[in-house]
Design a protein around this motif. Structure first.
Motif, PDB file in Angstrom:
ATOM      1  N   VAL A  82      10.890  -1.197  -3.867  1.00  0.00           N
ATOM      2  CA  VAL A  82      10.802  -2.056  -5.053  1.00  0.00           C
ATOM      3  C   VAL A  82       9.407  -1.966  -5.674  1.00  0.00           C
ATOM      4  N   VAL A  83       8.370  -2.060  -4.819  1.00  0.00           N
ATOM      5  CA  VAL A  83       6.991  -1.941  -5.308  1.00  0.00           C
ATOM      6  C   VAL A  83       6.773  -0.571  -5.946  1.00  0.00           C
ATOM      7  N   ALA A  84       7.259   0.477  -5.277  1.00  0.00           N
ATOM      8  CA  ALA A  84       7.108   1.834  -5.819  1.00  0.00           C
ATOM      9  C   ALA A  84       7.796   1.961  -7.175  1.00  0.00           C
ATOM     10  N   PHE A  85       8.984   1.387  -7.307  1.00  0.00           N
ATOM     11  CA  PHE A  85       9.732   1.471  -8.570  1.00  0.00           C
ATOM     12  C   PHE A  85       8.951   0.824  -9.715  1.00  0.00           C
ATOM     13  N   TYR A  86       8.503  -0.411  -9.521  1.00  0.00           N
ATOM     14  CA  TYR A  86       7.835  -1.121 -10.611  1.00  0.00           C
ATOM     15  C   TYR A  86       6.472  -0.508 -10.949  1.00  0.00           C
ATOM     16  N   LEU A  87       5.745  -0.098  -9.917  1.00  0.00           N
ATOM     17  CA  LEU A  87       4.443   0.531 -10.196  1.00  0.00           C
ATOM     18  C   LEU A  87       4.615   1.871 -10.898  1.00  0.00           C
TER      19      LEU A  87
ATOM     20  N   LYS B 156      10.180  15.693 -21.120  1.00  0.00           N
ATOM     21  CA  LYS B 156      11.455  16.347 -21.444  1.00  0.00           C
ATOM     22  C   LYS B 156      12.424  15.419 -22.175  1.00  0.00           C
ATOM     23  N   GLY B 157      11.965  14.206 -22.511  1.00  0.00           N
ATOM     24  CA  GLY B 157      12.779  13.301 -23.317  1.00  0.00           C
ATOM     25  C   GLY B 157      13.475  12.205 -22.549  1.00  0.00           C
ATOM     26  N   MET B 158      13.283  12.127 -21.229  1.00  0.00           N
ATOM     27  CA  MET B 158      13.923  11.085 -20.439  1.00  0.00           C
ATOM     28  C   MET B 158      13.111   9.797 -20.516  1.00  0.00           C
ATOM     29  N   GLY B 159      13.775   8.651 -20.594  1.00  0.00           N
ATOM     30  CA  GLY B 159      13.084   7.371 -20.604  1.00  0.00           C
ATOM     31  C   GLY B 159      12.352   7.118 -19.301  1.00  0.00           C
ATOM     32  N   ARG B 160      11.271   6.341 -19.375  1.00  0.00           N
ATOM     33  CA  ARG B 160      10.463   6.101 -18.174  1.00  0.00           C
ATOM     34  C   ARG B 160      11.263   5.371 -17.105  1.00  0.00           C
ATOM     35  N   THR B 161      12.044   4.371 -17.493  1.00  0.00           N
ATOM     36  CA  THR B 161      12.834   3.618 -16.513  1.00  0.00           C
ATOM     37  C   THR B 161      13.883   4.508 -15.849  1.00  0.00           C
ATOM     38  N   THR B 162      14.539   5.338 -16.660  1.00  0.00           N
ATOM     39  CA  THR B 162      15.545   6.256 -16.116  1.00  0.00           C
ATOM     40  C   THR B 162      14.907   7.267 -15.173  1.00  0.00           C
ATOM     41  N   ALA B 163      13.771   7.811 -15.586  1.00  0.00           N
ATOM     42  CA  ALA B 163      13.063   8.779 -14.746  1.00  0.00           C
ATOM     43  C   ALA B 163      12.623   8.140 -13.436  1.00  0.00           C
ATOM     44  N   THR B 164      12.111   6.909 -13.526  1.00  0.00           N
ATOM     45  CA  THR B 164      11.664   6.211 -12.318  1.00  0.00           C
ATOM     46  C   THR B 164      12.822   5.942 -11.367  1.00  0.00           C
ATOM     47  N   THR B 165      13.959   5.502 -11.929  1.00  0.00           N
ATOM     48  CA  THR B 165      15.146   5.248 -11.106  1.00  0.00           C
ATOM     49  C   THR B 165      15.604   6.511 -10.398  1.00  0.00           C
ATOM     50  N   LEU B 166      15.632   7.617 -11.121  1.00  0.00           N
ATOM     51  CA  LEU B 166      16.056   8.889 -10.543  1.00  0.00           C
ATOM     52  C   LEU B 166      15.104   9.339  -9.437  1.00  0.00           C
ATOM     53  N   ILE B 167      13.799   9.243  -9.681  1.00  0.00           N
ATOM     54  CA  ILE B 167      12.802   9.720  -8.713  1.00  0.00           C
ATOM     55  C   ILE B 167      12.801   8.863  -7.460  1.00  0.00           C
TER      56      ILE B 167
ATOM     57  N   VAL C 132       0.840  -1.206   0.000  1.00  0.00           N
ATOM     58  CA  VAL C 132       0.000   0.000   0.000  1.00  0.00           C
ATOM     59  C   VAL C 132       0.871   1.251   0.000  1.00  0.00           C
ATOM     60  N   LEU C 133       1.940   1.244   0.797  1.00  0.00           N
ATOM     61  CA  LEU C 133       2.854   2.379   0.817  1.00  0.00           C
ATOM     62  C   LEU C 133       3.542   2.561  -0.537  1.00  0.00           C
ATOM     63  N   GLY C 134       3.955   1.450  -1.138  1.00  0.00           N
ATOM     64  CA  GLY C 134       4.581   1.535  -2.453  1.00  0.00           C
ATOM     65  C   GLY C 134       3.639   2.095  -3.497  1.00  0.00           C
ATOM     66  N   MET C 135       2.382   1.672  -3.448  1.00  0.00           N
ATOM     67  CA  MET C 135       1.384   2.200  -4.381  1.00  0.00           C
ATOM     68  C   MET C 135       1.145   3.688  -4.148  1.00  0.00           C
ATOM     69  N   ALA C 136       1.098   4.090  -2.865  1.00  0.00           N
ATOM     70  CA  ALA C 136       0.892   5.505  -2.546  1.00  0.00           C
ATOM     71  C   ALA C 136       2.047   6.358  -3.050  1.00  0.00           C
ATOM     72  N   VAL C 137       3.283   5.863  -2.860  1.00  0.00           N
ATOM     73  CA  VAL C 137       4.460   6.594  -3.335  1.00  0.00           C
ATOM     74  C   VAL C 137       4.431   6.708  -4.863  1.00  0.00           C
ATOM     75  N   ALA C 138       4.084   5.614  -5.544  1.00  0.00           N
ATOM     76  CA  ALA C 138       4.033   5.634  -7.011  1.00  0.00           C
ATOM     77  C   ALA C 138       2.978   6.616  -7.511  1.00  0.00           C
ATOM     78  N   TYR C 139       1.810   6.608  -6.879  1.00  0.00           N
ATOM     79  CA  TYR C 139       0.741   7.525  -7.294  1.00  0.00           C
ATOM     80  C   TYR C 139       1.142   8.975  -7.040  1.00  0.00           C
TER      81      TYR C 139
ATOM     82  N   TRP D 273       3.199   2.528 -14.583  1.00  0.00           N
ATOM     83  CA  TRP D 273       1.910   3.134 -14.212  1.00  0.00           C
ATOM     84  C   TRP D 273       0.988   3.330 -15.416  1.00  0.00           C
ATOM     85  N   ASP D 274       1.494   3.912 -16.485  1.00  0.00           N
ATOM     86  CA  ASP D 274       0.658   4.168 -17.668  1.00  0.00           C
ATOM     87  C   ASP D 274       0.160   2.866 -18.291  1.00  0.00           C
ATOM     88  N   HIS D 275       0.998   1.833 -18.289  1.00  0.00           N
ATOM     89  CA  HIS D 275       0.582   0.538 -18.840  1.00  0.00           C
ATOM     90  C   HIS D 275      -0.500  -0.100 -17.967  1.00  0.00           C
TER      91      HIS D 275
END
Length: 366
Positions: A163-168, A51-62, A32-39, A172-174
Motif C-alpha cells: 500500500v505504501v509503495a503504491f501511494y508513494l 508511452k501514454g499510460m496514466g500514472r495510476t494505471t502504471a502504478t497499479t500494473l507495476i 522503509v521497504l515501501g519507500m525503497a520499492v517505490a524509488y 512520487w513526482d508530486h
C-alpha cells in the motif's frame, strides 16, 4: 538567516530525524521497504507514462507485477533455500573433518598441535563446536523472528508495504515537487545540484547494484545447480546477494563452492574446474558487462564506506538501519565532497581561483 542560525536549524532537524528513527524503529520497516520499492520502480512508471499510460494505471500494473513476482519467489524459492541451508549446516562438521583428515599429515610434520594425533578426539570437538554454532544461529534466528517478524509485523510487511509503495509510486513526482518548493530560495540551485548528485549515486548504487546482484544470484544459483553441486542453489544465491561489495561475494562463493566440490567430486578435476570456471565467468560478466552497463563509474561509494554504513546502521537501528544505511552513506558522501570542494575554493585553503578545478567551481554555483 545567518550561517550560525542555518547550522542550528539543520542540526536540530538531524537530531529530530535520528530521534524519530530510534523511537519508531519497531514500526518503520514496512514504510522503509515501501519507500525503497517505490524509488526502485519509479523509472519504470516514468517510462510507462511516456508511452501514454496514466500514472495510476502504471502504478497499479507495476505494483501488482511486483507483488506477484515476490509471492512466486517466496513460495517456490524460499523452501528450497531453507532445505539447502539446513542441509549445509548439517554437513558442515563432515566437511571440516574431511579437511582435517586431508591436511593432518602435512600439518603434523610442521607443527605439533595437541589433539592432532587423536582423530576421534578432534572429530568430537569439531562436531560439538559446530553443533553449538548451529544452535546459536538457530537461537539468533528465533530471536529475530520474535522481535522483528512477529505476527503483527508479518501482516504489516504483507499488507502495509504494498500500500505504501503504491501511494508513494503514484505520487512520487508530486512529492518531489513539493519538497523542492520547501527548499530555501537563496540556495536553491546549490541544493538542487546536491539533490541530483545524491539521486545519481543512489540510482547508480541501489537500482544498478541491486539489479547486478539479482542477475548474479540467478546466474550462480542456476549454474552451480546445473553442475550438480550440493547446496549449489543456496551458495549461488548468497554469493550474488553479497556481490554489492566488489570481490567479497565472488571470493566467499568461490571458496564455499570449490570446497564443497572438492569433497563431492574428488578426484574428478574436470567438474571441480567447471565449478571454479563458473566464478571466473561470473567475475568477467560482472566486471565487463553488468557493472559498466547498470551501475556506471561515477557512483562514488567506496566498498569500505558501504560496509561501515551497513554495520553502523545495523548496530544502531537494527534491520531498518541496514535498509537506510546505503542512502544515508550516499547523502553523507555527496555532502562531504561538497564540503571539501567549498574548503578547497575558500581562502582557508589559500589557493587562487584560477587553480580551482571546474567541477569544484560548479558546486560553488554563482
Amino acid at each position: 538567516m545567518t550561517l550560525k542560525q542555518q547550522f542550528k536549524f539543520w542540526a536540530i532537524l538531524t537530531a529530530v530525524f535520528v530521534a524519530a528513527l530510534v523511537l519508531l524503529s519497531n514500526i518503520l520497516l514496512p514504510f522503509v521497504l515501501g519507500m525503497a520499492v517505490a524509488y526502485f520502480l519509479d523509472p519504470v512508471a516514468d517510462k510507462l507514462e511516456e508511452k501514454g499510460m496514466g500514472r495510476t494505471t502504471a502504478t497499479t500494473l507495476i505494483v501488482g507485477a511486483f507483488i506477484l513476482i515476490s509471492a512466486l519467489v517466496i513460495v517456490l524459492l524460499v523452501p528450497a533455500l531453507l532445505d539447502q541451508l539446513i542441509g549445509l549446516l548439517k554437513r558442515l562438521p563432515g566437511y571440516v573433518i574431511s579437511l582435517y583428515e586431508l591436511l593432518k599429515p602435512l600439518v603434523s610434520q610442521v607443527i605439533d598441535i595437541p589433539g592432532l594425533k587423536d582423530s576421534e578426539e578432534f572429530k568430537e570437538i569439531v562436531t560439538k563446536q559446530l553443533g553449538g554454532a548451529a544452535s546459536n544461529i538457530g537461537t539468533l534466528l528465533s530471536k529475530l523472528l520474535d522481535q522483528g517478524l512477529a505476527f503483527f509485523n508479518v501482516i504489516s510487511l504483507l499488507v502495509i508495504t504494498p500500500v505504501v509503495a503504491f501511494y508513494l509510486l503514484r505520487d512520487w513526482d508530486h512529492i518531489v515537487a513539493k519538497v523542492d518548493s520547501w527548499l530555501p530560495r537563496k540556495n536553491l540551485s546549490v541544493l538542487r545540484k546536491l539533490a541530483k548528485d545524491i539521486d545519481d549515486v543512489l540510482a547508480g548504487f541501489v537500482r544498478g547494484q541491486s539489479t547486478v546482484c539479482l542477475v548474479l544470484a540467478v546466474y550462480y544459483g542456476v549454474a552451480l545447480l546445473s553442475v550438480g553441486l550440493e547446496f549449489g542453489l543456496v551458495i549461488g544465491i548468497i554469493t550474488g546477494l553479497i556481490s554489492f561489495i566488489p570481490f567479497v561475494g565472488a571470493i566467499v562463493g568461490f571458496i564455499a563452492s570449490v570446497g564443497v566440490a572438492l569433497f563431492q567430486f574428488w578426484p574428478d578435476f574436470v567438474l571441480i574446474g567447471i565449478v571454479g570456471g563458473i566464478f571466473v565467468v561470473g567475475q568477467i560478466l560482472e566486471g565487463y558487462v553488468l557493472t559498466p552497463k547498470l551501475v556506471g563509474e561515477k557512483v562514488g561509494l567506496h566498498p569500505v564506506w558501504v560496509m561501515f554504513g551497513l554495520l553502523a546502521g545495523g548496530s544502531l537501528f537494527g534491520f531498518v538501519g541496514v535498509l537506510i544505511a546505503v542512502p544515508v552513506a550516499a547523502v553523507v558522501g555527496v555532502l562531504s565532497r561538497f564540503a571539501l570542494s567549498q574548503y578547497i575554493a575558500s581562502p582557508v585553503y589559500g589557493r587562487d581561483a584560477a587553480e580551482i578545478p571546474e567541477e569544484d567551481l560548479e558546486l560553488l554555483d554563482k
